[in-house]
Scaffold this active site. Structure first.
Site, PDB file in Angstrom:
ATOM      1  CB  CYS A  90      -3.761   3.229  -1.601  1.00 44.79           C
ATOM      2  SG  CYS A  90      -4.907   4.557  -1.340  1.00 44.79           S
TER       3      CYS A  90
ATOM      4  CG  HIS B   2      -1.895   0.976   1.421  1.00 42.86           C
ATOM      5  ND1 HIS B   2      -1.638   2.259   1.807  1.00 42.86           N
ATOM      6  CD2 HIS B   2      -3.241   0.893   1.235  1.00 42.86           C
ATOM      7  CE1 HIS B   2      -2.779   2.933   1.860  1.00 42.86           C
ATOM      8  NE2 HIS B   2      -3.766   2.126   1.509  1.00 42.86           N
TER       9      HIS B   2
ATOM     10  CE  LYS C 195      -7.288  -0.547   6.368  1.00 41.28           C
ATOM     11  NZ  LYS C 195      -7.912  -0.082   5.130  1.00 41.28           N
TER      12      LYS C 195
ATOM     13  CD  GLN D 285      -6.805  -4.686   4.018  1.00 44.46           C
ATOM     14  OE1 GLN D 285      -7.723  -5.412   4.399  1.00 44.46           O
ATOM     15  NE2 GLN D 285      -6.994  -3.449   3.625  1.00 44.46           N
TER      16      GLN D 285
ATOM     17  CG  ASP E 246       0.613  -2.568   6.257  1.00 45.04           C
ATOM     18  OD1 ASP E 246      -0.357  -2.728   7.024  1.00 45.04           O
ATOM     19  OD2 ASP E 246       0.564  -1.876   5.225  1.00 45.04           O
TER      20      ASP E 246
HETATM   21  N1  PMP Z   1      -1.639  -0.805   4.581  1.00 40.46           N
HETATM   22  C1  PMP Z   1      -2.589  -1.578   4.049  1.00 40.46           C
HETATM   23  C2  PMP Z   1      -2.224  -2.978   3.584  1.00 40.46           C
HETATM   24  C3  PMP Z   1      -3.893  -1.108   3.937  1.00 40.46           C
HETATM   25  O1  PMP Z   1      -4.832  -1.882   3.395  1.00 40.46           O
HETATM   26  C4  PMP Z   1      -4.199   0.189   4.403  1.00 40.46           C
HETATM   27  C5  PMP Z   1      -5.599   0.751   4.293  1.00 40.46           C
HETATM   28  N2  PMP Z   1      -6.207   0.602   3.050  1.00 40.46           N
HETATM   29  C6  PMP Z   1      -3.170   0.955   4.962  1.00 40.46           C
HETATM   30  C7  PMP Z   1      -1.908   0.424   5.034  1.00 40.46           C
HETATM   31  C8  PMP Z   1      -3.418   2.325   5.487  1.00 40.46           C
HETATM   32  O2  PMP Z   1      -4.248   2.264   6.609  1.00 40.46           O
HETATM   33  P1  PMP Z   1      -4.830   3.594   7.276  1.00 40.46           P
HETATM   34  O3  PMP Z   1      -5.425   4.385   6.148  1.00 40.46           O
HETATM   35  O4  PMP Z   1      -5.845   3.086   8.235  1.00 40.46           O
HETATM   36  O5  PMP Z   1      -3.710   4.287   7.923  1.00 40.46           O
END
Ligand code: PMP
Length: 405
Positions: free
Chosen positions: A364, A123, A226, A203, A200
């Site tokens: 993203c 991401h 999430k 997910q 990270d």
């Molecule tokens: N890493 C991953 C794998 C994600 O899916 C996301 C959210 N889509 C993020 C980072 C960023 O998370 P946040 O917007 O809650 O900071």
């Protein structure tokens, strides 16, 4: 234990909403999940019954709010089996947690010419902070490739490691491909080479049983929104010894021990990394989301969502011209696809007209799209309240749209 999904759905009033006159089918859970009434009630109670700034007051409300905030930290510690609440730092979410480490770890441990390794399926939140660090400190960013199925190339990973590598930062589960990465292996290879690892878990934390002591990652980050909790809340888990070595990321509030104009000394963990008034209603809501997960049982959740993913994958594959992006052996809760070159935006807009919420675009993760030479996909992602009937509704919707084009 088998879950009573119809009963679970009653906890989420939003699922009764109509969208364009159709019952909502919410399949955008990888972006954010919905909140159950149990979480909203805890947040409401915090505001209505004991709202107060924490840590600084001797009065009753402040003490009650402080206790609730610190109890929430303990709930999260237990959920991920961290050794100590000192290892649980509250942040605004995964993104802020990664930025914190990219800054503080970079400041403490990285010198010109050092290297950071990420993967090609990250991401943007796990790319950009490292690029910023690389620019600031003149480091090199190296990227682990993945194959057509969305599986990381572990040989390439080993080859990227050099004596200059300081940290590896990879997703546990890809938000775009759904791949579950072999993080245990990545951690052990990195540690054999004296390299620190950030995982990270944005997910994975909503779906998997996590055990920080068994996993042995140096840092693990995830977001509340999430996981059936509020937005703007997340956690940075870090090993205590390592966090103790890092400088604070922001100044002000409870992160100090003493302040004079000549010198400031810093508070102990976890407060050293929590500048400003902490989001105590956020932490209370986060813990409520986790308690909700625990009441259902994370293993039961995992089993149910896995079944749903398998069902959806089989069904989608039956649609002529549908291509799934991400077919790794180990996957979780996310399916990205395209149908006959229909633009994902058109597909998403038409599905929305049918009440079906999916995400479209690059999610993203633009480098993933570049890898496949596409501009975006349609992504359906599942949570505990989704049903096979909803998958069938999605399938009918896609078939109708494909027939139109
Ligand atoms: N890493 C991953 C794998 C994600 O899916 C996301 C959210 N889509 C993020 C980072 C960023 O998370 P946040 O917007 O809650 O900071």
């Amino acid at each position: 234990m088998a879950l009573d999904v119809q009963k679970i759905r009653q906890d989420f009033p939003i699922l009764k909403e109509l969208v364009h006159g159709k019952p909502l089918v919410y399949l955008d859970n990888a972006a954010t999940s919905q909140r159950p009434v149990q979480v909203l009630k805890e947040i409401e109670d915090a505001y209505l019954k004991y709202n107060s700034n924490i840590h600084r007051g001797v009065h009753h409300l402040s003490q009650k709010a402080t206790e609730a905030h610190e109890n929430s930290r303990e709930v999260i510690r237990e959920f991920i089996n961290a050794k100590s609440t000192k290892e649980i730092i509250f942040t605004r979410g995964t993104t802020e947690s990664i930025n914190l480490i990219a800054w503080s770890f970079g400041e403490r441990f990285c010198e010109k010419g050092d290297e950071i390794i990420i993967s090609a399926m990250e991401h943007h939140s796990n790319i950009v902070p490292w690029q910023m660090l690389c620019e600031r400190k003149e480091l090199k960013l190296k990227v682990i490739p993945f194959d057509d199925s969305g599986t990381l190339d572990m040989d390439a990973f080993q080859n990227l490691i050099s004596p200059k590598t300081k940290l590896v930062s990879v997703a546990h589960v890809s938000n775009t491909l759904g791949t579950v990465n072999p993080i245990e292996k990545i951690i052990s290879i990195a540690h054999e080479n004296n390299i620190k690892v950030l995982i990270d878990g944005a997910q994975s934390a909503p779906h998997f049983k996590l055990d920080m002591q068994a996993l042995n990652a140096d840092f693990f980050v995830f977001s509340s929104h999430k996981m059936y909790g509020p937005t703007g809340m997340g956690v940075l888990y870090g090993k205590e010894d390592l966090l103790n070595e890092l400088p604070p990321y922001q100044g002000g509030g409870e992160m100090i021990e003493t302040v004079t104009f000549e010198k400031t000394t810093y508070n102990e963990l976890p407060f050293k990394f929590e500048a400003g008034t902490p989001d105590f209603t956020g932490s209370v809501g986060f813990a409520a989301g986790i308690k909700y997960i625990e009441t259902l049982g994370i293993d039961s959740i995992h089993a149910y969502e896995d079944e749903l993913l398998k069902y959806a994958t089989e069904q989608l594959k039956s649609i002529p011209g549908l291509k799934i992006y991400g077919e790794a052996e180990m996957k979780s809760s996310v399916i990205s696809f395209m149908v006959n070159g229909i633009h994902p935006f058109d597909m998403g807009t038409l599905l929305d007209q049918m009440g079906i919420a999916v995400r479209t675009g690059h999610h993203c993760a633009q480098p993933v799209m570049d890898r496949f030479g596409i501009s975006g996909t349609v992504r359906a992602s599942f949570a505990i309240y989704n049903t096979k009937e909803e998958v069938d509704t999605l399938l009918n919707g896609i078939n109708r749209i494909a027939a139109m084009f």
